[in-house]
Design a protein around this motif. Sequence first.
Motif, PDB file in Angstrom:
ATOM      1  N   UNK A 260       0.838  -1.200   0.000  1.00  9.32           N
ATOM      2  CA  UNK A 260       0.000   0.000   0.000  1.00  9.32           C
ATOM      3  C   UNK A 260       0.876   1.253   0.000  1.00  9.32           C
ATOM      4  N   UNK A 261       0.248   2.408   0.176  1.00  8.54           N
ATOM      5  CA  UNK A 261       0.971   3.684   0.120  1.00  8.54           C
ATOM      6  C   UNK A 261       1.978   3.839   1.256  1.00  8.54           C
ATOM      7  N   UNK A 262       1.746   3.164   2.379  1.00 10.30           N
ATOM      8  CA  UNK A 262       2.647   3.248   3.530  1.00 10.30           C
ATOM      9  C   UNK A 262       3.738   2.168   3.482  1.00 10.30           C
ATOM     10  N   UNK A 263       3.932   1.523   2.333  1.00  7.75           N
ATOM     11  CA  UNK A 263       4.934   0.465   2.131  1.00  7.75           C
ATOM     12  C   UNK A 263       4.665  -0.730   3.046  1.00  7.75           C
ATOM     13  N   UNK A 264       3.396  -1.100   3.181  1.00  5.26           N
ATOM     14  CA  UNK A 264       2.996  -2.236   4.003  1.00  5.26           C
ATOM     15  C   UNK A 264       2.445  -3.343   3.111  1.00  5.26           C
ATOM     16  N   UNK A 265       2.629  -4.576   3.565  1.00  2.27           N
ATOM     17  CA  UNK A 265       2.155  -5.753   2.830  1.00  2.27           C
ATOM     18  C   UNK A 265       1.460  -6.707   3.799  1.00  2.27           C
ATOM     19  N   UNK A 266       0.945  -7.811   3.291  1.00  5.81           N
ATOM     20  CA  UNK A 266       0.207  -8.770   4.113  1.00  5.81           C
ATOM     21  C   UNK A 266       1.023 -10.007   4.489  1.00  5.81           C
ATOM     22  N   UNK A 267       2.237 -10.154   3.987  1.00  4.98           N
ATOM     23  CA  UNK A 267       3.021 -11.376   4.203  1.00  4.98           C
ATOM     24  C   UNK A 267       3.514 -11.470   5.649  1.00  4.98           C
ATOM     25  N   UNK A 268       3.215 -12.610   6.289  1.00  3.27           N
ATOM     26  CA  UNK A 268       3.667 -12.842   7.658  1.00  3.27           C
ATOM     27  C   UNK A 268       4.808 -13.859   7.707  1.00  3.27           C
ATOM     28  N   UNK A 269       5.371 -14.211   6.557  1.00  2.00           N
ATOM     29  CA  UNK A 269       6.509 -15.136   6.433  1.00  2.00           C
ATOM     30  C   UNK A 269       6.185 -16.522   6.969  1.00  2.00           C
ATOM     31  N   UNK A 270       4.984 -17.007   6.711  1.00  2.00           N
ATOM     32  CA  UNK A 270       4.600 -18.339   7.182  1.00  2.00           C
ATOM     33  C   UNK A 270       5.254 -19.441   6.351  1.00  2.00           C
TER      34      UNK A 270
ATOM     35  N   UNK B 145       6.823  -3.396   5.835  1.00  6.48           N
ATOM     36  CA  UNK B 145       6.417  -4.131   7.035  1.00  6.48           C
ATOM     37  C   UNK B 145       5.002  -4.644   6.847  1.00  6.48           C
ATOM     38  N   UNK B 146       4.582  -5.500   7.775  1.00  5.18           N
ATOM     39  CA  UNK B 146       3.248  -6.113   7.719  1.00  5.18           C
ATOM     40  C   UNK B 146       2.204  -5.081   8.125  1.00  5.18           C
ATOM     41  N   UNK B 147       1.062  -5.109   7.458  1.00  2.00           N
ATOM     42  CA  UNK B 147      -0.047  -4.231   7.788  1.00  2.00           C
ATOM     43  C   UNK B 147      -0.574  -4.578   9.182  1.00  2.00           C
ATOM     44  N   UNK B 148      -0.698  -3.589  10.020  1.00  2.00           N
ATOM     45  CA  UNK B 148      -1.250  -3.814  11.367  1.00  2.00           C
ATOM     46  C   UNK B 148      -2.760  -3.866  11.270  1.00  2.00           C
ATOM     47  N   UNK B 149      -3.335  -4.881  11.898  1.00  2.00           N
ATOM     48  CA  UNK B 149      -4.794  -5.055  11.822  1.00  2.00           C
ATOM     49  C   UNK B 149      -5.471  -4.580  13.065  1.00  2.00           C
TER      50      UNK B 149
END
Length: 99
Positions: A4-14, A95-99
């Motif tokens: 996204x615009x804040x350089x965040x992604x959904x990958x948690x390295x599972x 970094x990972x998107x905070x939910x």
Amino acid sequence: MPHNEQNEHHCIACGLCQMACPNDTIRVVSETIETEDGKKKKILAKYEYGLGSCMFCQLCVNACPHDAITFGQDFEHAVFDRTKLVKTLNRPGSRVIKK
């Protein structure tokens, strides 16, 4: 790997995408860090994707529980050097998107 615009992604390295890949196209490198509250957490350090050996079967996309990777409509990736086909999909400082 969409960001996204804040350089965040959904990958948690599972690593489920790496395990689902039939020809080892994906390599997920993770690091373990300690959070502020003293818990240990695994984060994504590097997500390498070898475009030259990918069969485009989308087993990695189907295996991902967080929709962190997708296939796009870009298909012109012709190069003369095969080393340029190995892509790092996570951006520097992401970094990972905070939910």
